[in-house]
Scaffold this motif. Structure first.
Motif, PDB file in Angstrom:
ATOM      1  N   TYR A 142       4.406  19.868   8.599  1.00 18.92           N
ATOM      2  CA  TYR A 142       5.861  19.708   8.565  1.00 18.92           C
ATOM      3  C   TYR A 142       6.314  19.420   9.998  1.00 18.92           C
ATOM      4  O   TYR A 142       6.156  20.252  10.887  1.00 18.92           O
ATOM      5  CB  TYR A 142       6.541  20.975   8.060  1.00 18.92           C
TER       6      TYR A 142
ATOM      7  N   GLY B 229      10.132  20.902  10.797  1.00 16.05           N
ATOM      8  CA  GLY B 229       9.374  21.858  11.582  1.00 16.05           C
ATOM      9  C   GLY B 229       9.831  21.812  13.025  1.00 16.05           C
ATOM     10  O   GLY B 229      10.838  21.171  13.349  1.00 16.05           O
TER      11      GLY B 229
ATOM     12  N   SER C 118       4.105  24.254  10.549  1.00 12.93           N
ATOM     13  CA  SER C 118       5.415  23.676  10.840  1.00 12.93           C
ATOM     14  C   SER C 118       5.621  23.471  12.337  1.00 12.93           C
ATOM     15  O   SER C 118       6.654  22.963  12.754  1.00 12.93           O
ATOM     16  CB  SER C 118       6.536  24.564  10.276  1.00 12.93           C
TER      17      SER C 118
END
Length: 239
Positions: free
Chosen positions: A6, A11, A173
């Motif tokens: 992500y 993220g 993330s």
């Protein structure tokens, strides 16, 4: 082997930072799996060239009900290399494993999600990969971590019994959450996964990307029929 990440704004790290860290960690590629409403702004080819790692454009469809999820999958299927469905809701889990156009059902055991042998068999029948998400095991603690391990073991047994395809990810993330393949293999061993299973799950992301790129290629007229040189069209058997 590939990791599915992500990136900013979904993220904390850019696609470029993820790509650099993944390459340094020994990965062959990454799939950028941002949710549909928080897409990253990046050039996949430029990042691939800069960091000598494959960058596959993906999307993780997140929806409140199956009808909306179906619409999103249809919208993204033609222009995303990898289409993932955000699981955890029982209705969404069922929707995802019943759709051959879906590549991956992500983290099906999160929230109030459940997964059973019926869904595992549907995933096997439709070629939908079930994600073994190691993220909570790596980043949670206490009862949350214990529960995550228990759920992963249950999920592994269901997937193995059904012969369903699967992927493995740490669902990072940010780039600091990326773990080298050898580290994920070590984590897998501690929670009941053998090394080959973890390797297979990491490699499957790359196989999906390669297959879908081939399908999206202009050389493909329809499944099994492609243009080759001076021949107008031949099928995969050469006929």
């Amino acid at each position: 082997m590939y990791e599915a990440v992500y990136a900013h704004p979904d993220g904390d790290s850019t696609v470029a930072r993820h790509a650099l860290t993944a390459a340094d960690s020994g990965y062959d590629g990454i799939v950028v799996r941002n949710h549909g409403d928080v897409q990253a702004d990046y050039d996949a080819d430029a990042n691939s060239d800069a960091y000598d790692i494959d960058v596959a454009a993906g999307v993780e469809v997140r929806a409140d009900d199956p009808s909306r999820a179906s619409g999103f999958v249809g919208n993204y299927r033609s222009d995303r290399t990898v289409v993932v469905v955000h699981g955890g809701d029982r209705r969404i889990n069922r929707f995802a494993v019943e759709q051959p156009t879906v590549d991956v059902l992500a983290h099906p055991m999160r929230e109030d999600g459940d997964f059973n042998h019926v869904l595992a068999n549907a995933a096997a029948d439709n070629g939908v990969r079930v994600e073994f998400d190691f993220g909570p095991v790596l980043r949670a603690s206490g009862g949350t971590r214990v529960r995550a391990i228990k759920e992963l073991r249950k999920l592994r047994e269901l997937v193995e019994d059904a012969g369903a395809p699967f992927v493995v990810s740490a669902s990072p993330s940010n780039h600091l959450q990326i773990r080298a393949p050898r580290d994920l293999i070590a984590v897998g061993k501690t929670i009941g996964f053998d090394a080959d299973t973890v390797r297979e799950g990491l490699a499957e992301w790359g196989r999906v990307a390669e297959r879908n790129r081939e399908r999206q290629s202009d050389a493909v007229i329809e499944p099994g029929v492609r243009l080759e040189g001076d021949v107008d069209a031949v099928n995969d058997d050469g006929q």
